[in-house]
Scaffold this motif. Structure first.
Motif, PDB file in Angstrom:
ATOM      1  N   GLN A  61       3.575  27.242  85.054  1.00 18.94           N
ATOM      2  CA  GLN A  61       4.404  27.896  86.069  1.00 18.94           C
ATOM      3  C   GLN A  61       3.641  28.078  87.386  1.00 18.94           C
ATOM      4  OE1 GLN A  61       6.064  31.429  84.271  1.00 18.94           O
ATOM      5  NE2 GLN A  61       7.151  30.242  82.751  1.00 18.94           N
ATOM      6  N   GLN A  62       2.907  27.033  87.787  1.00 16.23           N
ATOM      7  CA  GLN A  62       2.148  27.076  89.032  1.00 16.23           C
ATOM      8  C   GLN A  62       3.038  26.936  90.260  1.00 16.23           C
ATOM      9  OE1 GLN A  62      -1.129  24.315  89.037  1.00 16.23           O
ATOM     10  NE2 GLN A  62      -1.592  24.757  86.907  1.00 16.23           N
ATOM     11  N   GLN A  63       4.215  26.372  90.073  1.00  9.05           N
ATOM     12  CA  GLN A  63       5.166  26.209  91.167  1.00  9.05           C
ATOM     13  C   GLN A  63       6.548  26.578  90.652  1.00  9.05           C
ATOM     14  OE1 GLN A  63       5.107  22.187  92.702  1.00  9.05           O
ATOM     15  NE2 GLN A  63       2.893  22.159  92.869  1.00  9.05           N
ATOM     16  N   ASP A  64       7.425  26.936  91.576  1.00  3.36           N
ATOM     17  CA  ASP A  64       8.830  27.106  91.239  1.00  3.36           C
ATOM     18  C   ASP A  64       9.480  25.736  91.408  1.00  3.36           C
ATOM     19  OD1 ASP A  64       9.255  29.994  90.707  1.00  3.36           O
ATOM     20  OD2 ASP A  64       8.427  30.176  92.731  1.00  3.36           O
ATOM     21  N   ASP A  89       4.247  32.209 104.366  1.00  2.00           N
ATOM     22  CA  ASP A  89       3.738  32.640 103.059  1.00  2.00           C
ATOM     23  C   ASP A  89       4.204  31.773 101.892  1.00  2.00           C
ATOM     24  OD1 ASP A  89       6.358  33.533 102.829  1.00  2.00           O
ATOM     25  OD2 ASP A  89       5.837  35.646 102.706  1.00  2.00           O
ATOM     26  N   ALA A  90       5.045  30.777 102.144  1.00  2.00           N
ATOM     27  CA  ALA A  90       5.478  29.867 101.080  1.00  2.00           C
ATOM     28  C   ALA A  90       5.614  28.460 101.650  1.00  2.00           C
ATOM     29  CB  ALA A  90       6.807  30.328 100.486  1.00  2.00           C
ATOM     30  N   GLU A  91       5.546  27.485 100.748  1.00  2.00           N
ATOM     31  CA  GLU A  91       5.654  26.088 101.156  1.00  2.00           C
ATOM     32  C   GLU A  91       6.612  25.352 100.241  1.00  2.00           C
ATOM     33  OE1 GLU A  91       2.790  22.188 101.926  1.00  2.00           O
ATOM     34  OE2 GLU A  91       1.899  24.161 101.675  1.00  2.00           O
ATOM     35  N   LEU A  92       7.501  24.586 100.833  1.00  2.00           N
ATOM     36  CA  LEU A  92       8.316  23.633 100.093  1.00  2.00           C
ATOM     37  C   LEU A  92       7.389  22.439  99.884  1.00  2.00           C
ATOM     38  CD1 LEU A  92      11.948  22.547 100.836  1.00  2.00           C
ATOM     39  CD2 LEU A  92      10.203  20.941 100.092  1.00  2.00           C
ATOM     40  N   GLY A 113      18.396  26.927  97.082  1.00  2.00           N
ATOM     41  CA  GLY A 113      17.997  27.480  95.791  1.00  2.00           C
ATOM     42  C   GLY A 113      16.539  27.879  95.767  1.00  2.00           C
ATOM     43  N   LEU A 114      15.685  27.021  96.318  1.00  2.00           N
ATOM     44  CA  LEU A 114      14.257  27.354  96.380  1.00  2.00           C
ATOM     45  C   LEU A 114      14.036  28.567  97.275  1.00  2.00           C
ATOM     46  CD1 LEU A 114      11.318  26.751  95.641  1.00  2.00           C
ATOM     47  CD2 LEU A 114      11.234  25.284  97.689  1.00  2.00           C
ATOM     48  N   ALA A 119      12.445  34.069  97.896  1.00  2.00           N
ATOM     49  CA  ALA A 119      12.781  35.400  98.428  1.00  2.00           C
ATOM     50  C   ALA A 119      12.714  36.457  97.327  1.00  2.00           C
ATOM     51  CB  ALA A 119      14.165  35.381  99.076  1.00  2.00           C
ATOM     52  N   THR A 120      13.185  36.123  96.129  1.00  2.00           N
ATOM     53  CA  THR A 120      13.126  37.096  95.034  1.00  2.00           C
ATOM     54  C   THR A 120      11.687  37.373  94.617  1.00  2.00           C
ATOM     55  OG1 THR A 120      13.381  35.438  93.287  1.00  2.00           O
ATOM     56  CG2 THR A 120      15.401  36.455  94.146  1.00  2.00           C
ATOM     57  N   ARG A 121      10.782  36.481  94.947  1.00  2.00           N
ATOM     58  CA  ARG A 121       9.355  36.685  94.662  1.00  2.00           C
ATOM     59  C   ARG A 121       8.648  37.414  95.806  1.00  2.00           C
ATOM     60  NH1 ARG A 121       7.812  34.321  90.148  1.00  2.00           N
ATOM     61  NH2 ARG A 121       8.748  32.405  89.380  1.00  2.00           N
ATOM     62  N   GLY A 122       9.424  37.790  96.825  1.00  2.00           N
ATOM     63  CA  GLY A 122       8.852  38.551  97.927  1.00  2.00           C
ATOM     64  C   GLY A 122       8.409  37.742  99.132  1.00  2.00           C
TER      65      GLY A 122
END
Length: 174
Positions: A61-64, A89-92, A113-114, A119-122
């Motif tokens: 689970q290193q990536q969503d 703070d996040a990367e596609l 979806g991503l 967003a739910t992860r903050g």
């Protein structure tokens, strides 16, 4: 395109992810990357390595990772996670949809979806890197992405120029 056509990827999706990943490279980058580099990235050995990579990423689970389905078959996917890019703070990390499944909203649904998962992860913002000659740049611009950086990578047979797009607020993608 409905949300029921999207789901979180599981380790058993690794073969399908590898197939879509390698096939999409062949379909998308022909003529945009040096031939030797593209051949090395799309051969049977690369597909086998991608399958191992995807299984490991999903097991740890290193990536969503989300997959898009058509007729019960994986035809696209998106992955994302943390970034070290300043100001975001996040990367596609990856977004691939088979050419035969393009044009019906799968890419847009996968990005949204991503963004929702992140967003739910903050997470509040997201960026991505894309080949500067890739026609999908227009897709990211249409989604409101702003070009924020560029870099050049040396690869087998030449150089690749990439540009970064960013969304300061994930909410604009939801």
């Amino acid at each position: 395109m409905t949300t029921s056509d999207l789901r979180r990827a599981v380790p058993d999706d690794a073969p399908a992810l590898a197939r879509v990943h390698v096939t999409s490279w062949s379909e998308t980058y022909q003529g945009l990357m040096p031939d030797g580099f593209l051949a090395a990235m799309t051969g049977k050995a690369r597909r086998e390595r991608r399958q191992i990579m995807w299984r490991q990423l999903l097991e740890t689970q290193q990536q969503d990772v989300l997959v898009a389905l058509a007729g019960g078959e994986v035809v696209g996917f998106v992955s994302g996670g943390l970034t070290s890019f300043t100001g975001y703070d996040a990367e596609l990390l990856t977004l691939y949809v088979l050419r035969s499944a393009q044009g019906v909203g799968l890419g847009r649904a996968l990005v949204a979806g991503l963004a929702q998962v992140l967003a739910t992860r903050g997470h509040r913002s997201m960026m991505l890197w894309v080949l500067d000659t890739n026609p999908t740049r227009a897709f990211y611009e249409h989604l409101g992405g702003l070009m924020i950086a560029e870099k050049t990578e040396v690869v087998l047979g030449g150089e690749l120029r990439e540009v970064a797009y960013g969304w300061a607020e994930l909410g604009t993608l939801l």
